[in-house]
Enzyme design. Structure first.
Site, mmCIF file in Angstrom:
data_model
loop_
_atom_site.group_PDB
_atom_site.id
_atom_site.type_symbol
_atom_site.label_atom_id
_atom_site.label_comp_id
_atom_site.label_asym_id
_atom_site.label_seq_id
_atom_site.Cartn_x
_atom_site.Cartn_y
_atom_site.Cartn_z
ATOM 1 N N LYS A 65 -50.949 -59.645 113.626
ATOM 2 C CA LYS A 65 -50.427 -60.792 114.228
ATOM 3 C C LYS A 65 -51.299 -61.200 115.488
ATOM 4 O O LYS A 65 -51.102 -62.187 115.939
ATOM 5 C CB LYS A 65 -48.910 -60.800 114.801
ATOM 6 C CG LYS A 65 -48.799 -59.441 116.071
ATOM 7 C CD LYS A 65 -47.215 -59.363 116.416
ATOM 8 C CE LYS A 65 -47.199 -58.344 117.242
ATOM 9 N NZ LYS A 65 -45.911 -58.152 117.639
ATOM 10 N N TYR B 38 -37.989 -42.003 128.892
ATOM 11 C CA TYR B 38 -37.885 -43.595 128.396
ATOM 12 C C TYR B 38 -37.064 -44.147 129.310
ATOM 13 O O TYR B 38 -35.886 -43.881 129.297
ATOM 14 C CB TYR B 38 -37.654 -43.597 126.967
ATOM 15 C CG TYR B 38 -38.650 -42.846 125.806
ATOM 16 C CD1 TYR B 38 -39.837 -42.446 126.227
ATOM 17 C CD2 TYR B 38 -38.173 -42.559 124.569
ATOM 18 C CE1 TYR B 38 -40.686 -41.713 125.340
ATOM 19 C CE2 TYR B 38 -38.943 -42.077 123.550
ATOM 20 C CZ TYR B 38 -40.171 -41.624 124.084
ATOM 21 O OH TYR B 38 -40.897 -40.979 123.072
ATOM 22 N N GLN C 238 -37.275 -53.244 127.667
ATOM 23 C CA GLN C 238 -37.387 -54.535 126.834
ATOM 24 C C GLN C 238 -36.497 -55.239 126.285
ATOM 25 O O GLN C 238 -36.430 -56.204 126.399
ATOM 26 C CB GLN C 238 -38.727 -54.375 126.026
ATOM 27 C CG GLN C 238 -40.097 -53.859 126.576
ATOM 28 C CD GLN C 238 -41.209 -53.794 125.545
ATOM 29 O OE1 GLN C 238 -40.809 -53.839 124.545
ATOM 30 N NE2 GLN C 238 -42.408 -53.541 125.618
ATOM 31 N N GLY D 9 -40.399 -48.373 115.909
ATOM 32 C CA GLY D 9 -39.734 -49.045 117.164
ATOM 33 C C GLY D 9 -39.466 -50.635 116.901
ATOM 34 O O GLY D 9 -40.110 -51.052 116.051
ATOM 35 N N GLN E 212 -37.007 -56.312 112.175
ATOM 36 C CA GLN E 212 -38.214 -55.523 112.163
ATOM 37 C C GLN E 212 -37.969 -54.198 111.720
ATOM 38 O O GLN E 212 -38.686 -53.555 110.843
ATOM 39 C CB GLN E 212 -38.928 -55.444 113.485
ATOM 40 C CG GLN E 212 -39.271 -56.626 114.261
ATOM 41 C CD GLN E 212 -40.001 -56.609 115.909
ATOM 42 O OE1 GLN E 212 -39.250 -55.791 116.434
ATOM 43 N NE2 GLN E 212 -40.834 -57.253 116.016
ATOM 44 N N ASN F 230 -39.918 -52.861 108.213
ATOM 45 C CA ASN F 230 -40.489 -51.580 108.381
ATOM 46 C C ASN F 230 -40.033 -50.442 107.543
ATOM 47 O O ASN F 230 -40.622 -49.686 107.093
ATOM 48 C CB ASN F 230 -40.808 -51.202 109.847
ATOM 49 C CG ASN F 230 -41.583 -52.024 110.643
ATOM 50 O OD1 ASN F 230 -42.260 -52.866 110.034
ATOM 51 N ND2 ASN F 230 -41.515 -51.873 111.904
ATOM 52 N N SER G 143 -46.324 -44.554 116.671
ATOM 53 C CA SER G 143 -47.293 -45.657 116.833
ATOM 54 C C SER G 143 -48.151 -45.714 115.343
ATOM 55 O O SER G 143 -49.207 -45.962 115.282
ATOM 56 C CB SER G 143 -48.336 -45.599 117.951
ATOM 57 O OG SER G 143 -48.822 -46.716 118.209
ATOM 58 N N ASP H 175 -35.143 -40.725 117.335
ATOM 59 C CA ASP H 175 -36.239 -40.215 118.461
ATOM 60 C C ASP H 175 -36.147 -40.860 119.485
ATOM 61 O O ASP H 175 -36.402 -41.979 119.594
ATOM 62 C CB ASP H 175 -37.484 -40.068 118.006
ATOM 63 C CG ASP H 175 -38.442 -39.510 118.626
ATOM 64 O OD1 ASP H 175 -38.430 -37.932 118.703
ATOM 65 O OD2 ASP H 175 -39.126 -39.828 119.645
#
Length: 328
Positions: free
Chosen positions: A215, A54, A27, A284, A290, A294, A205, A49
């Site tokens: 959001k 992935y 992405q 993530g 971000q 976080n 997650s 991690d």
């Protein structure tokens, strides 16, 4: 940044870890990925991690390049093995051949001689557990993995794996499960099993794929470019929470976060860190800001009355059925 021991081991990790599951190599362009990693380092995050699967192995390569030049001893680098990384019959699972070959390939991509934690990404029902654990033990003795962990194993699987690890004198120290205010399936069985075995949780997650940021609004289309519009897999994963009853309840958490001076994401990350068996929460990011935001959840303590408010708002929308552990 705050730091915790991983389970009962001697390994200290940052309680906020940086993960690149749905971002690096897919992405997010590499320059942006490197900016996110730098933002993590700037925030005091030392734990990173990833997994061989992935972005079809690209995520490990991107992370390796992003961390190039950083003092290796100042980092804790984690990766995983299980899912297919090639077309061959032995390019998957937890058989000895795949474990040994995958570890070598991960080390090359990550540009390191060893990983701090090598994790079984799922449980392999087709391979004797003894074979799997012996292969992991050999990697530890070769110095290619310092510690061993698992991901999304059930309580029974964790207990059996830990018993074999003790026989082999290797450190099985962690489990990596999904965990958030909305998804609490580890609480009834997995957490007690890990507490008995001296293992800590590295949870993924914690923001429920972005749902707990608030959001996504009930009755409205998801914002363009968000996880819920990602056709490469993110949208499928998040779909379980894209219901108006869930989204409405999440909006009701905004006053809770505001009263504490936290963002919604910080509240969600801080919530998982209140569980004493959680050693780290993986965040993530697709943008460096971000990461910075976080990471502000580090060191936040939530009082019992705050936890009660959250439980009252979410009510029966919380999923706690241990049979939903992913390795079933």
């Amino acid at each position: 940044m705050e730091f915790r021991r991983l389970g009962h081991s001697g390994l200290t990790i940052s309680e906020i870890a940086y993960g690149n599951w749905l971002t690096h190599g897919s992405q997010v362009e590499e320059d942006r990925a490197k900016q996110c990693v730098q933002a993590a380092l700037d925030a005091g995050i030392t734990t990173f991690d990833t997994a061989d699967v992935y972005a079809q192995t690209r995520a490990e390569s991107v992370l390796g390049r992003a961390l190039s030049g950083v003092r290796r001893e100042s980092l804790e680098i984690f990766t995983k093995v299980f899912f297919p990384t090639g077309e061959g019959q032995n390019d998957r699972g937890l058989g000895r051949k795949h474990i040994m070959e995958s570890c070598e390939a991960s080390l090359r991509r990550l540009q390191t001689d060893y990983v701090d934690l090598y994790q079984a990404h799922r449980y392999d029902h087709t391979v004797p557990l003894e074979e799997t654990m012996t292969a992991f033990a050999d990697l530890v003795r070769q110095g290619k993995a310092l510690y061993i962990g698992v991901s999304e194993w059930t309580a029974e699987q964790i207990t059996r794996g830990a018993a074999l690890a003790r026989e082999l004198s290797v450190p099985l120290i962690s489990n990596q499960p999904q965990y958030s205010m909305l998804w609490r399936v580890i609480e009834p069985q997995v957490v007690p099993a890990c507490e008995r075995e001296g293992m800590g949780q590295i949870v993924w997650s914690p923001i429920a794929q972005g749902v707990l940021t608030g959001k996504y609004l009930p009755g409205e289309q998801p914002p363009e470019g968000s996880r819920a519009t990602d056709a490469s897999g993110g949208a499928d994963f998040i779909s379980r929470w894209m219901r108006d009853d869930v989204l409405k309840a999440v909006q009701e958490l905004k006053p809770v976060a505001a009263d504490l001076g936290l963002s919604m994401a910080q509240l969600a990350v801080a919530w998982v860190l209140q569980n004493p068996n959680v050693s780290a929460a993986i965040i993530g990011a697709s943008r460096p800001e971000q990461v910075t935001g976080n990471a502000g959840a580090a060191g936040v303590k939530l009082d019992d009355d705050v936890l009660d408010r959250i439980d009252t708002v979410l009510g029966d929308l919380v999923t706690s059925d241990p049979s939903l552990t992913a390795s079933h």
